[in-house]
Design an enzyme around this catalytic site. Structure first.
Site, PDB file in Angstrom:
ATOM      1  N   ALA A  45      -1.083  -8.421   0.060  1.00 50.35           N
ATOM      2  CA  ALA A  45      -2.035  -9.445   0.492  1.00 50.35           C
ATOM      3  C   ALA A  45      -3.079  -8.775   1.371  1.00 50.35           C
ATOM      4  O   ALA A  45      -2.818  -7.713   1.955  1.00 50.35           O
ATOM      5  CB  ALA A  45      -1.307 -10.538   1.261  1.00 50.35           C
ATOM      6  N   GLU A  75       5.351  -8.388  -5.168  1.00 50.17           N
ATOM      7  CA  GLU A  75       5.803  -9.761  -5.467  1.00 50.17           C
ATOM      8  C   GLU A  75       5.089 -10.307  -6.705  1.00 50.17           C
ATOM      9  O   GLU A  75       5.683 -11.034  -7.499  1.00 50.17           O
ATOM     10  CB  GLU A  75       5.560 -10.654  -4.243  1.00 50.17           C
ATOM     11  CG  GLU A  75       6.505 -10.275  -3.103  1.00 50.17           C
ATOM     12  CD  GLU A  75       6.154 -10.939  -1.778  1.00 50.17           C
ATOM     13  OE1 GLU A  75       4.972 -10.878  -1.384  1.00 50.17           O
ATOM     14  OE2 GLU A  75       7.049 -11.517  -1.144  1.00 50.17           O
TER      15      GLU A  75
HETATM   16  N1  DAK Z   1      -5.166  -5.386   2.781  1.00 50.13           N
HETATM   17  C1  DAK Z   1      -6.474  -5.055   3.066  1.00 50.13           C
HETATM   18  N2  DAK Z   1      -7.009  -3.832   2.882  1.00 50.13           N
HETATM   19  C2  DAK Z   1      -6.200  -2.883   2.368  1.00 50.13           C
HETATM   20  C3  DAK Z   1      -4.841  -3.133   2.047  1.00 50.13           C
HETATM   21  C4  DAK Z   1      -4.336  -4.455   2.261  1.00 50.13           C
HETATM   22  N3  DAK Z   1      -3.079  -4.817   1.956  1.00 50.13           N
HETATM   23  N4  DAK Z   1      -4.300  -1.981   1.578  1.00 50.13           N
HETATM   24  C5  DAK Z   1      -5.292  -1.044   1.606  1.00 50.13           C
HETATM   25  N5  DAK Z   1      -6.429  -1.583   2.086  1.00 50.13           N
HETATM   26  C6  DAK Z   1      -7.734  -0.914   2.261  1.00 50.13           C
HETATM   27  C7  DAK Z   1      -7.714   0.055   3.437  1.00 50.13           C
HETATM   28  O1  DAK Z   1      -7.918  -0.632   4.653  1.00 50.13           O
HETATM   29  C8  DAK Z   1      -8.862   0.981   3.065  1.00 50.13           C
HETATM   30  O2  DAK Z   1     -10.061   0.314   3.370  1.00 50.13           O
HETATM   31  P1  DAK Z   1     -11.266   1.132   4.143  1.00 50.13           P
HETATM   32  O3  DAK Z   1     -10.646   1.643   5.390  1.00 50.13           O
HETATM   33  O4  DAK Z   1     -11.628   2.237   3.164  1.00 50.13           O
HETATM   34  O5  DAK Z   1     -12.334   0.105   4.327  1.00 50.13           O
HETATM   35  C9  DAK Z   1      -8.767   1.068   1.548  1.00 50.13           C
HETATM   36  O6  DAK Z   1      -7.995  -0.086   1.134  1.00 50.13           O
HETATM   37  C10 DAK Z   1      -8.035   2.321   1.075  1.00 50.13           C
HETATM   38  O7  DAK Z   1      -6.804   2.371   1.758  1.00 50.13           O
HETATM   39  P2  DAK Z   1      -6.320   3.677   2.564  1.00 50.13           P
HETATM   40  O8  DAK Z   1      -7.469   4.456   3.084  1.00 50.13           O
HETATM   41  O9  DAK Z   1      -5.293   3.209   3.541  1.00 50.13           O
HETATM   42  O10 DAK Z   1      -5.638   4.507   1.383  1.00 50.13           O
HETATM   43  P3  DAK Z   1      -4.427   5.516   1.462  1.00 50.13           P
HETATM   44  O11 DAK Z   1      -4.326   6.122   0.099  1.00 50.13           O
HETATM   45  O12 DAK Z   1      -4.540   6.427   2.646  1.00 50.13           O
HETATM   46  O13 DAK Z   1      -3.132   4.583   1.732  1.00 50.13           O
HETATM   47  C11 DAK Z   1      -1.679   2.699   1.338  1.00 50.13           C
HETATM   48  C12 DAK Z   1      -2.743   3.690   0.760  1.00 50.13           C
HETATM   49  C13 DAK Z   1      -1.410   1.651   0.246  1.00 50.13           C
HETATM   50  C14 DAK Z   1      -0.393   3.434   1.667  1.00 50.13           C
HETATM   51  C15 DAK Z   1      -2.251   2.045   2.633  1.00 50.13           C
HETATM   52  O14 DAK Z   1      -3.565   1.525   2.340  1.00 50.13           O
HETATM   53  C16 DAK Z   1      -1.414   0.908   3.126  1.00 50.13           C
HETATM   54  O15 DAK Z   1      -0.387   1.092   3.784  1.00 50.13           O
HETATM   55  N6  DAK Z   1      -1.838  -0.348   2.842  1.00 50.13           N
HETATM   56  C17 DAK Z   1      -1.167  -1.542   3.334  1.00 50.13           C
HETATM   57  C18 DAK Z   1       0.062  -1.816   2.504  1.00 50.13           C
HETATM   58  C19 DAK Z   1       0.809  -3.034   3.043  1.00 50.13           C
HETATM   59  O16 DAK Z   1       1.181  -3.077   4.210  1.00 50.13           O
HETATM   60  N7  DAK Z   1       1.001  -4.018   2.184  1.00 50.13           N
HETATM   61  C20 DAK Z   1       1.636  -5.280   2.583  1.00 50.13           C
HETATM   62  C21 DAK Z   1       0.565  -6.245   3.087  1.00 50.13           C
HETATM   63  S1  DAK Z   1       1.277  -7.766   3.681  1.00 50.13           S
HETATM   64  C22 DAK Z   1       2.298 -15.040   1.490  1.00 50.13           C
HETATM   65  C23 DAK Z   1       2.534 -14.358   0.358  1.00 50.13           C
HETATM   66  C24 DAK Z   1       2.451 -12.978   0.345  1.00 50.13           C
HETATM   67  C25 DAK Z   1       2.129 -12.293   1.467  1.00 50.13           C
HETATM   68  C26 DAK Z   1       1.874 -12.977   2.613  1.00 50.13           C
HETATM   69  C27 DAK Z   1       1.982 -14.358   2.641  1.00 50.13           C
HETATM   70  N8  DAK Z   1       2.421 -16.471   1.517  1.00 50.13           N
HETATM   71  C28 DAK Z   1       2.897 -17.177   0.331  1.00 50.13           C
HETATM   72  C29 DAK Z   1       2.205 -17.232   2.679  1.00 50.13           C
HETATM   73  C30 DAK Z   1       2.032 -10.854   1.388  1.00 50.13           C
HETATM   74  C31 DAK Z   1       1.877 -10.042   2.458  1.00 50.13           C
HETATM   75  C32 DAK Z   1       1.530  -8.646   2.262  1.00 50.13           C
HETATM   76  O17 DAK Z   1       1.421  -8.158   1.160  1.00 50.13           O
END
Ligand code: DAK
Length: 256
Positions: free
Chosen positions: A64, A110
């Protein structure tokens, strides 16, 4: 429409491509709304028999959009009722194949798991890293991942933020096929074409019955299967399939 989702229909297959490459296909509210609109439109369209959801080689989806949630309060999240969106995807009747390469994390994982089959490239990385953000999965991750790979491996993914490689995910039962990163989309389309050749109503009822196996007791599931099995004898495709077998020719299924 903002082109967060690109769509096309090819050989009875509806393809939805996640298209926010700069943020690794992070699932913003707009993207989710467009995705649901595309899936519901494919589900209504008689031309479409199978659906494929894919992303890019680098990312299926990295979760997300964290920017959308960072400042949210309990009330914001509660009132948005995002879960209703996910139920719409669960309610799609046609089979959905996720063609996954690269990051498949959080809500991205998911989304792949709400699909019916997952074709993964060798470079795919599956994970539920929400714990690193102070939350847990919120769109089925704790439930679907646990059912797919079992409690003891799911705990490590969800509590320790461990990523699963494509091969680990395959061994654990999360993935249907693993192929090279050059072939993941082509393989998903090959699988989709195999299914698209089959009788569409039986395919949809088969999806429904298999899905029920995760929700019902064995006895209730067997009872459900028996009832929907009988119902297929009301279709022309059943008559055609059995006639074609007797006449030693390929069946021509019309979805009637
Ligand atoms: N959201 C927003 N931006 C994201 C992102 C995300 N999940 N993942 C990556 N980006 C963005 C980064 O901020 C970066 O943007 P800039 O800085 O260039 O502007 C760009 O994508 C490239 O990412 P990185 O520079 O970080 O790239 P790397 O190769 O170094 O790293 C990575 C890739 C995937 C390991 C890293 O980006 C990372 O850790 N990303 C976050 C992964 C994460 O934590 N995912 C879980 C998010 S929470 C719900 C249902 C579902 C959910 C919530 C509620 N309801 C039904 C209520 C779900 C929640 C989630 O998924």
């Amino acid at each position: 429409m903002n082109n967060n989702i690109l769509t096309k229909i090819e050989d009875h297959i509806g393809v939805a491509t996640l298209n926010r490459p700069k943020v690794l296909n992070a699932l913003s509210s707009e993207l989710m709304d467009e995705l649901i609109e595309a899936l519901e439109s494919f589900d209504r369209d008689r031309e479409v028999r199978v659906i494929v959801i894919t992303g890019s080689e680098k990312a299926f989806a990295a979760g997300a959009d964290i920017g959308d949630m960072a400042e949210a309060s309990f009330l914001d999240m509660y009132e948005k009722n995002n879960l209703a969106r996910w139920l719409k995807i669960k309610n799609v009747r046609k089979p959905i194949i996720a063609a996954v390469s690269g990051f498949c994390l959080g809500g991205g994982c998911e989304l792949a798991m709400i699909c019916d089959m997952i074709v993964a490239s060798e470079s795919a990385k599956f994970g539920q890293p929400e714990i690193n953000l102070g939350i847990i999965p919120g769109a089925g991750g704790t439930q679907r991942l646990t059912r797919a790979i079992g409690k003891y491996r799911a705990m490590e993914v969800i509590l320790a933020g461990k990523f699963l490689s494509a091969h680990e995910a395959f061994e654990a039962g999360l993935v249907t096929r693993v192929v090279s990163k050059e072939r993941f989309y082509a393989e998903a389309m090959i699988l989709a074409r195999e299914i698209a050749k089959r009788p569409p109503i039986a395919v949809q009822i088969g999806k429904d019955a298999v899905s029920k196996a995760l929700e019902l007791s064995l006895n209730d599931g067997l009872e459900y299967e028996r009832r929907v099995f009988y119902s297929l004898f009301a279709t022309q495709d059943q008559k055609e399939g059995m006639k074609a077998f007797a006449e030693k020719r390929p069946a021509k299924f019309e979805g009637r």
